[in-house]
Write a protein that holds these residues in place. Structure first.
Motif, PDB file in Angstrom:
ATOM      1  N   HIS A  47      66.064  56.445  -7.248  1.00 42.89           N
ATOM      2  CA  HIS A  47      65.297  55.409  -6.554  1.00 42.89           C
ATOM      3  C   HIS A  47      63.821  55.754  -6.469  1.00 42.89           C
ATOM      4  O   HIS A  47      62.962  54.887  -6.569  1.00 42.89           O
ATOM      5  CB  HIS A  47      65.834  55.214  -5.141  1.00 42.89           C
ATOM      6  N   ALA A  54      57.646  53.638 -10.112  1.00 43.52           N
ATOM      7  CA  ALA A  54      57.320  52.827 -11.297  1.00 43.52           C
ATOM      8  C   ALA A  54      56.710  51.499 -10.844  1.00 43.52           C
ATOM      9  O   ALA A  54      55.700  51.029 -11.387  1.00 43.52           O
ATOM     10  CB  ALA A  54      58.574  52.593 -12.130  1.00 43.52           C
ATOM     11  N   ALA A  55      57.320  50.897  -9.811  1.00 49.11           N
ATOM     12  CA  ALA A  55      56.818  49.617  -9.337  1.00 49.11           C
ATOM     13  C   ALA A  55      55.427  49.784  -8.716  1.00 49.11           C
ATOM     14  O   ALA A  55      54.538  48.964  -8.926  1.00 49.11           O
ATOM     15  CB  ALA A  55      57.789  49.054  -8.293  1.00 49.11           C
ATOM     16  N   HIS A  72      54.176  52.315 -13.965  1.00 52.73           N
ATOM     17  CA  HIS A  72      54.632  52.967 -15.201  1.00 52.73           C
ATOM     18  C   HIS A  72      56.094  52.616 -15.462  1.00 52.73           C
ATOM     19  O   HIS A  72      56.716  51.897 -14.679  1.00 52.73           O
ATOM     20  CB  HIS A  72      54.419  54.480 -15.139  1.00 52.73           C
ATOM     21  N   SER A  73      56.609  53.135 -16.574  1.00 49.17           N
ATOM     22  CA  SER A  73      57.964  52.742 -16.969  1.00 49.17           C
ATOM     23  C   SER A  73      59.024  53.261 -15.989  1.00 49.17           C
ATOM     24  O   SER A  73      58.897  54.352 -15.424  1.00 49.17           O
ATOM     25  CB  SER A  73      58.251  53.316 -18.362  1.00 49.17           C
ATOM     26  N   LYS A  74      60.077  52.443 -15.863  1.00 55.34           N
ATOM     27  CA  LYS A  74      61.193  52.846 -15.003  1.00 55.34           C
ATOM     28  C   LYS A  74      62.061  53.924 -15.651  1.00 55.34           C
ATOM     29  O   LYS A  74      62.908  54.533 -15.009  1.00 55.34           O
ATOM     30  CB  LYS A  74      62.111  51.630 -14.793  1.00 55.34           C
ATOM     31  N   ASN A  75      61.831  54.105 -16.962  1.00 56.52           N
ATOM     32  CA  ASN A  75      62.732  54.998 -17.692  1.00 56.52           C
ATOM     33  C   ASN A  75      62.686  56.444 -17.235  1.00 56.52           C
ATOM     34  O   ASN A  75      63.577  57.224 -17.548  1.00 56.52           O
ATOM     35  CB  ASN A  75      62.430  54.947 -19.194  1.00 56.52           C
ATOM     36  N   TRP A  76      61.634  56.778 -16.485  1.00 59.95           N
ATOM     37  CA  TRP A  76      61.556  58.163 -16.006  1.00 59.95           C
ATOM     38  C   TRP A  76      62.714  58.498 -15.086  1.00 59.95           C
ATOM     39  O   TRP A  76      62.964  59.651 -14.772  1.00 59.95           O
ATOM     40  CB  TRP A  76      60.213  58.410 -15.309  1.00 59.95           C
ATOM     41  N   ARG A  77      63.413  57.451 -14.663  1.00 54.03           N
ATOM     42  CA  ARG A  77      64.551  57.747 -13.786  1.00 54.03           C
ATOM     43  C   ARG A  77      65.646  58.523 -14.516  1.00 54.03           C
ATOM     44  O   ARG A  77      66.566  59.035 -13.891  1.00 54.03           O
ATOM     45  CB  ARG A  77      65.114  56.467 -13.190  1.00 54.03           C
ATOM     46  N   PHE A  93      62.020  57.381  -8.582  1.00 54.85           N
ATOM     47  CA  PHE A  93      61.337  57.061  -9.842  1.00 54.85           C
ATOM     48  C   PHE A  93      61.161  55.550  -9.989  1.00 54.85           C
ATOM     49  O   PHE A  93      60.137  55.076 -10.472  1.00 54.85           O
ATOM     50  CB  PHE A  93      62.108  57.639 -11.041  1.00 54.85           C
ATOM     51  N   GLU A  94      62.162  54.807  -9.552  1.00 57.55           N
ATOM     52  CA  GLU A  94      62.056  53.349  -9.669  1.00 57.55           C
ATOM     53  C   GLU A  94      60.956  52.801  -8.756  1.00 57.55           C
ATOM     54  O   GLU A  94      60.149  51.967  -9.167  1.00 57.55           O
ATOM     55  CB  GLU A  94      63.401  52.690  -9.340  1.00 57.55           C
ATOM     56  N   SER A  95      60.926  53.312  -7.524  1.00 64.49           N
ATOM     57  CA  SER A  95      59.922  52.738  -6.621  1.00 64.49           C
ATOM     58  C   SER A  95      58.516  53.194  -7.031  1.00 64.49           C
ATOM     59  O   SER A  95      57.554  52.449  -6.912  1.00 64.49           O
ATOM     60  CB  SER A  95      60.234  53.053  -5.160  1.00 64.49           C
TER      61      SER A  95
END
Ligand code: PFF
Length: 468
Positions: free
Chosen positions: A89, A95-96, A100-105, A91-93
């Motif tokens: 989460h 990213a928003a 940047h990309s969400k893929n870092w998750r 990494f997702e938050s």
């Protein structure tokens, strides 16, 4: 989002999740240190230092801690606090928020997989300390000390017999997983804080006492110092460098987002830079103390420094049979070791549970039960690796060694490498300065340099070399 809205959101998240996060800066440092200090320091460091020849290995290990592990530790805590949720989460938050990309998750996914594998075998070793606690209570250690002419041989037999018994190993593993699950299901503050506040100082004091004992009575303290601190680079292999690097990650609990999960409970005013120094410093001190307690006994008893995973379980009981009040010291030692291991097992299970709680909206007890039971089942393979399945090998290693190798030497460095790239190249410089609490200092520049260049090149090179 402006900062007051952000802190409101953070407060709401924390309030919902864990009744306010850590109660104080000290509580966080103790819990994070509790995660770092564990079997890695007392059990694994001495035995791999012994296997890989001492001095040069120790030097590489210390360099890996200072130049690679410490910056990544700070990065993990920082990402956790800034993201404010379970690692995935976070990494997702981020990213928003940072665009940047969400893929870092994917880093969070690697972490969860790694946690799963590490806990399965770690719990088995933690179970050994419970078995030894039992050996003290029922007099087996005292008997091995008094009835035999060769104490070292008798202690070696005691350890070999333990490994040969699937039932004994399974009992220890089950107890450790059960206690871990109970504490994790209880939530951060109620379960964790209480347990760690007294065990880190307790283990520390006992180790100091053991070092003093070893220095005063064995007559081989200087041999131990020479072995641990006088580097002989001709004995250093690339494999040793990989193991030292992997162990730096393992011992600091970095590379698999455990510290990220802990960071997500951390309040804003705490300086992550200073906290990281304190955690890494304490962790390193405990490992060196363990080495200084064990190697004088190894040399005095004519044991092999490279004897392998049984090293502490064969050497320290010898000391316990010789000191006055040894049974009490032994009991305290194995108890503290078990608790040190538990404060680590809790931190390994935490990110996995935190994720399921948030993503699947599972209750904490449900997430803990499902994941804990699955990990316990996987752990049975490590239990059997020492006895009935000793002949089963993967790439020439038994199942226990294989899990240890894949996690410590491949997955943790890979996770750490990605975290360094993320913190060094993807997050903005302003975000780092703001979060680390180091201001516009030289330290910030050094820290960024280590993350941006040294870690990717160093860890990448060692990983590629060893894979090839
Ligand atoms: N750092 C712990 C030890 O040295 O025993 C082991 C560990 C805990 C590894 C937590 C990884 C982790 F996430």
């Amino acid at each position: 989002m402006n900062s007051s809205a952000e802190s409101l959101r953070g407060a709401r998240l924390l309030g919902r999740r864990h009744a306010g996060g850590w109660s104080s800066r000290m509580a966080f440092i103790l819990a994070a240190a509790g995660s770092a200090v564990g079997l890695g320091n007392v059990w694994k460091f001495p035995y791999i230092a012994g296997e890989y020849g001492g001095g040069a290995f120790v030097l590489v290990y210390l360099a890996c801690i200072g130049l690679i592990g410490l910056p990544i530790l700070a990065a993990e805590i920082m990402i956790g606090r800034r993201g404010g949720g379970s690692p995935i989460h976070s990494f997702e938050s981020l990213a928003a928020r940072e665009g940047h990309s969400k893929n870092w998750r994917v880093i969070g996914w690697i972490g969860i997989g790694c946690a799963f594998l590490i806990l399965s075998f770690y719990s088995v070793v933690a179970g050994w300390s419970l078995s030894y606690l039992w050996f003290v209570v029922d007099g087996q250690i005292a008997a091995a000390g008094s009835e035999s002419h060769d104490v070292a041989l008798a202690m070696g037999d005691l350890f070999a017999n333990l490994l040969a018994s699937p039932a004994a190993l399974l009992a220890g593993h089950t107890l450790i997983m059960g206690i871990t699950m109970l504490i994790v299901a209880g939530g951060i503050r109620s379960g964790l804080e209480r347990a760690v506040c007294w065990m880190v100082p307790g283990l520390f004091l006992l180790l100091i006492a053991l070092v003093v004992y070893a220095a005063a009575t064995t007559g081989r303290f200087t041999s131990a110092i020479t072995f641990l601190f006088k580097p002989d680079f001709s004995a250093l292999s690339w494999e040793a460098v990989l193991v030292a690097l992997g162990h730096a990650f393992f011992t600091l609990s970095v590379g698999m987002t455990a510290m990220m999960a802990y960071g997500s409970y951390l309040k804003r005013h705490v300086s992550i830079g200073k906290a990281s120094f304190a955690i890494a410093g304490l962790d390193t001190l405990v490992a060196l103390l363990a080495g200084l307690a064990i190697f004088p006994i190894v040399f005095a008893q004519g044991l092999e420094p490279g004897a392998g995973p049984g090293l502490i379980f064969v050497t320290l009981p010898i000391a316990f049979t010789e000191v006055p009040g040894g049974s009490l010291v032994a009991m305290l030692f194995f108890l503290f070791l078990a608790i040190a291991a538990l404060s680590s097992t809790i931190s390994i299970l935490e990110p996995v549970v935190e994720y399921l709680e948030q993503r699947r909206a599972w209750t904490r007890p449900k997430a803990t039960t499902v994941m804990g039971t699955s990990i316990w089942m996987l752990g049975i393979s490590s239990v059997l690796a020492f006895n009935v399945a000793a002949d089963v090998t993967v790439f020439g290693m038994n199942l226990f060694d294989f899990l240890d190798f894949v996690t410590s030497n491949l997955l943790l460095p890979l996770g750490g490498l990605l975290i360094a790239i993320y913190a060094g190249h993807v997050l903005s410089r302003e975000a780092l300065a703001d979060e680390l609490g180091l201001g516009e200092s030289r330290l910030l520049e050094i820290w960024r340099f280590l993350l941006r260049y040294l870690t990717p090149v160093g860890v990448g090179a060692v990983l590629i070399y060893n894979l090839i």
